[in-house]
Scaffold this motif. Structure first.
Motif, PDB file in Angstrom:
ATOM      1  N   TYR A  32       0.866  -1.164   0.000  1.00  0.00           N
ATOM      2  CA  TYR A  32       0.000   0.000   0.000  1.00  0.00           C
ATOM      3  C   TYR A  32       0.907   1.219   0.000  1.00  0.00           C
ATOM      4  O   TYR A  32       1.865   1.272   0.770  1.00  0.00           O
ATOM      5  N   LEU A  34       1.286   5.595  -0.301  1.00  0.00           N
ATOM      6  CA  LEU A  34       0.583   6.837  -0.026  1.00  0.00           C
ATOM      7  C   LEU A  34       1.476   8.036  -0.356  1.00  0.00           C
ATOM      8  O   LEU A  34       2.703   7.942  -0.301  1.00  0.00           O
ATOM      9  N   SER A  93       3.640   0.924   2.872  1.00  0.00           N
ATOM     10  CA  SER A  93       3.296   0.120   4.054  1.00  0.00           C
ATOM     11  C   SER A  93       3.164  -1.351   3.695  1.00  0.00           C
ATOM     12  O   SER A  93       2.831  -1.716   2.578  1.00  0.00           O
ATOM     13  N   GLY A  94       3.454  -2.157   4.672  1.00  0.00           N
ATOM     14  CA  GLY A  94       3.342  -3.603   4.557  1.00  0.00           C
ATOM     15  C   GLY A  94       3.310  -4.113   5.970  1.00  0.00           C
ATOM     16  O   GLY A  94       2.323  -3.962   6.688  1.00  0.00           O
ATOM     17  N   ASN A  95       4.410  -4.630   6.433  1.00  0.00           N
ATOM     18  CA  ASN A  95       4.518  -4.955   7.854  1.00  0.00           C
ATOM     19  C   ASN A  95       4.656  -3.693   8.696  1.00  0.00           C
ATOM     20  O   ASN A  95       4.361  -3.702   9.885  1.00  0.00           O
ATOM     21  N   ASP A  96       5.159  -2.671   8.103  1.00  0.00           N
ATOM     22  CA  ASP A  96       5.211  -1.372   8.770  1.00  0.00           C
ATOM     23  C   ASP A  96       5.138  -0.280   7.729  1.00  0.00           C
ATOM     24  O   ASP A  96       5.054  -0.565   6.535  1.00  0.00           O
ATOM     25  N   MET A  97       5.139   0.950   8.179  1.00  0.00           N
ATOM     26  CA  MET A  97       5.012   2.098   7.281  1.00  0.00           C
ATOM     27  C   MET A  97       6.363   2.796   7.219  1.00  0.00           C
ATOM     28  O   MET A  97       6.958   3.101   8.252  1.00  0.00           O
ATOM     29  N   PHE A  99       8.525   6.101   5.315  1.00  0.00           N
ATOM     30  CA  PHE A  99       8.413   7.338   4.552  1.00  0.00           C
ATOM     31  C   PHE A  99       9.727   7.631   3.831  1.00  0.00           C
ATOM     32  O   PHE A  99      10.804   7.303   4.324  1.00  0.00           O
TER      33      PHE A  99
END
Lengths: 109, 114
Positions: A32, A34, A93-97, A99
């Motif tokens: 995902y 963003l 994001s996946g297991n965490d996000m 940036f």
């Protein structure tokens, strides 16, 4: 470990033209993605997102493209406006996000 | 809706002093996140909560940082003792769905440790 990279720290575009902001990632588990926009002295604002099952998502003047094989996504702004001048963060994001470090977009009148 | 509210907006402190940053999430948001923005690293996740419980604090230097969420409408991030390398903008964010969805960020606290 920079899993999300925005290699261009800055971008300058003429008003009315297209702005293309790029983002690369290394972790194939991200599913995902963003984009956030940040004005000075304010927190980032969520702009647009895309799921890994899609390759394009459009919202008005903003379109995000995802190329999973290249682990690359881009944000297109058409037409660019002076009010779009801000720092743009890519996130994955996946297991965490994670940036990216951000790209400063300047749209000149 | 006033959004995510952080205080103070700016904090200047001397090395070794204790610093407490505060955050009020959006009402009804069960997830709260603390991020730090530096020039070199961009936005880094320090810790996040779900329903007041710490879910992941792996990004937080635990020898000097501590985060609490005593109730659904308030969270603190404490640094003791503070060091010059802690100078950064600290953002609090919240959402209803979890860490893989869009957040609403506060305006941040700019911390300077001299």
């Amino acid at each position: 470990d920079q899993q999300v990279k925005q290699n261009s720290p800055s971008l300058s575009v003429q008003e009315g033209r297209i702005s293309i902001l790029n983002c690369d990632y290394t972790n194939s588990m991200f599913d995902y993605f963003l984009w956030y926009k940040k004005y000075p002295a304010e927190g980032p604002t969520f702009l647009i997102s895309i799921s890994s099952i899609k390759d394009k998502n459009e919202d008005g003047r903003f379109t995000v493209f995802l190329n999973k094989s290249a682990k690359h996504l881009s944000l297109h702004i058409v037409p660019s406006q002076p009010g779009d001048s801000a720092v743009y963060f890519c996130a994955a994001s996946g297991n965490d996000m994670r940036f990216g470090a951000g790209t400063r977009l300047t749209v000149k009148p | 809706d006033a959004g995510v509210i952080q205080s103070p907006r700016h904090e200047v402190t001397e090395m070794g002093q204790e610093v407490t940053l505060r955050c009020k999430p959006i009402s009804g948001h069960d997830y709260l996140f603390w991020y730090r923005q530096t020039m070199m690293q961009g936005l880094e996740l320090l810790v996040y909560f779900n329903n007041k419980a710490v879910m992941d604090d792996s990004g937080m230097p635990k020898d000097r940082f501590s985060a609490k969420m005593p109730n659904a409408s308030f969270s603190t991030l404490k640094i003791q003792p503070s060091e010059p390398r802690d100078s950064a903008v600290y953002f609090c964010a919240s959402n209803q769905k979890g860490r893989n969805y869009g957040y609403t960020f506060g305006s941040g606290t700019r911390l300077t440790v001299v």
